[in-house]
Every structure is written in C-alpha cells, then in structure tokens.
Enzyme design. Structure first.
Site, short mmCIF file in Angstrom:
data_model
loop_
_atom_site.label_atom_id
_atom_site.label_comp_id
_atom_site.label_asym_id
_atom_site.label_seq_id
_atom_site.Cartn_x
_atom_site.Cartn_y
_atom_site.Cartn_z
N GLU A 37 0.84 -1.20 0.00
CA GLU A 37 0.00 0.00 0.00
C GLU A 37 0.88 1.26 0.00
OE1 GLU A 37 -3.49 1.91 2.93
OE2 GLU A 37 -2.18 0.31 3.67
N LYS A 115 -9.35 2.38 -2.39
CA LYS A 115 -9.72 1.89 -1.07
C LYS A 115 -11.11 2.39 -0.68
CE LYS A 115 -7.52 1.58 3.52
NZ LYS A 115 -6.27 1.93 4.25
N CYS A 149 -5.44 -2.72 2.51
CA CYS A 149 -5.36 -2.69 3.96
C CYS A 149 -6.72 -2.92 4.63
CB CYS A 149 -4.70 -1.39 4.41
SG CYS A 149 -3.89 -1.51 6.03
#
Length: 272
Positions: A37, A115, A149
């Site tokens: 990430e 995300k 994540c």
C-alpha cells in the site's frame, strides 16, 4: 515484495521496486509482482496541515509518471505488477484516493482499485471509493480482486470478489506494529483464502514513517488456507506458485458458493 518505503520520494521508491523486480526475475520465472500500500510516497501522519499540503503535492494522477514507470518495468521484465499508491483525484485539487494499480506485462494499465474502507486519521487524507470498489480484473493469470489494507478486514468485500469470479485475492497493507502482532497477517491471509477457496496474497511493508512502524509478515495462502510462503520482519521477497488445478479441486470438494444461504444474511447489508 516486502520493502521499506521512503516518505515523499517516489523516485527512490521506484529504484527499490526496479531492483526488487530484477532480483525476482533472476531468482525465478515470476509472472506477478506485488508491492505494498502507498508504495509511491509512503504513509500519512496524524492531522497536520503542513504535512498534508506536501503529501498532496507528491501524489499523482492515474495515469501519471509513477504508473508510466511501472508500465515500463512491467514491459521490460514481462510481468504483471500490482502496487499501492497515493492517487490525486482526476479533477478536484487537494483530494486523494488510497489506490492500487494493476499493470499488465505489456505496460498497459489493466485496473485501478480505490480503497473503500478508510480508518482512523486516514479520513483526513483520503476519500473512500463509492464506484467500482468491488470490481475484479481478468488477466492471463486469472481473475484478481484487490483490497487495500482495511478493505481486507471486511469479509463481505472479499466474498463479493469471489462471487464475481476472482480466484486470486491480492491484499496490500501498511499494517502497523501498534495495532497488531505480525502473525495476525498470516492468519488473516489464510482465512481469506480458506473461506473463499481462492489464492490469497498479502504484501505488507516494513520500516517506519514518522512514529509509525510497520512489521512485514507478508504471506501467500492456497485455497485451503495453507501458507505456501511467508515472511517475518525485514526486507525480503517471497514466492508462490498458484496452481489453478488445486483451486478447482478444492471448489469441487467444498461447494461453498452453491451452499450459501443469502436469505439468512440480510443483516449484513443493512446500515447501522
């Protein structure tokens, strides 16, 4: 590729990535290379106006110089690349996504995942994706779902990828030492693979940005949740062979998609 990421220095990080790809290609005949990430400019800090302004200046649009450089590396080494990056919004100044890009072996941009689940003080830096957040990407290697994540802590999203045809789940992390011990990432990688009878790849970073340290423990799991490769701390490259026949055999034995009971799961999609 489990590596450190320099803060606000995309050029230095690209040098690391280039060296890692070259080392991997020398060691094995790799088809897919995964980076963590925010691999272009590193992680954010608590709410900070001065730092925030600098961070925004260093983020890039897609396509941009960073994705162009990744495309050149992919083309040169005939590999697919998945990397996290801080992405500047295509039209709104000062607005960022926490994104992952999928580059094909001819250097083409095959997909972008932004995300969707934004934790803690990341909310001061990144907006969540509201469109195409559950897209999967068809490649010569298989159909890939990508989570960044905190996305990967929501089994609803990774199951959605599987129902859309994903047989490979790629999870990019900046998982910090203050929140979890290293083995939690091994366990989560295993569970995500097992519950969907798919391959699962976790790539976490190491090193530190500001006061936040990252612990590594990247891993690859097969469709029954067995770790076929894993790391602890330190810079390293782990390798795994993803065999489609294994996935098909396991899905034929355990018919988890046929046996689902969506009529029982309505609470999952109700807002609080």
């Amino acid at each position: 590729m489990q590596m450190d990421v320099s803060l606000l220095d995309a050029s230095k990080n690209l040098e690391r990535m280039k060296a890692a790809i070259e080392a991997a290609r020398l060691a094995q005949d790799v088809d897919l290379v995964v980076f963590p990430e925010l691999a272009n400019i590193g992680y954010i800090k608590g709410r900070d106006k001065q730092f925030g302004g600098q961070y925004i200046k260093h983020a890039e649009k897609i396509p941009g110089e960073f994705t162009q450089a990744l495309g050149e590396l992919a083309d040169e080494h005939d590999v697919h690349i998945i990397s996290g990056m801080a992405e500047a919004h295509p039209t709104i100044p000062g607005t960022l996504y926490n994104s992952a890009v999928l580059i094909g072996p001819t250097g083409d941009l095959l997909g972008v995942h932004r995300k969707a689940h934004i934790p803690g003080y990341e909310k001061h830096y990144f907006v969540p994706s509201h469109t195409h957040a559950s897209d999967v990407f068809e490649t010569d290697l298989g159909t890939i779902g990508i989570g960044v994540c905190y996305d990967n802590q929501f089994a609803e999203l990774t199951r959605t990828y599987a129902l859309k045809g994903a047989d490979i789940l790629v999870m990019l992390w900046n998982m910090p030492s203050f929140s979890n011990g290293g083995t939690i990432l091994h366990n989560l990688t295993s569970v995500r693979a097992f519950e969907n009878r798919m391959y699962s790849v976790s790539c976490n970073r190491i090193g530190a940005n500001h006061e936040i340290e990252f612990f590594g423990y990247s891993a690859i799991a097969n469709p029954v949740g067995e770790l076929i490769a894993s790391a602890e701390g330190g810079e390293t490259i782990i390798y795994g062979v993803l065999e489609r026949d294994v996935l098909l055999e396991e899905r034929s034995q355990m018919t988890i998609f046929r046996d689902r009971r969506p009529d029982l799961y309505g609470e999952v999609v109700k807002p609080l």
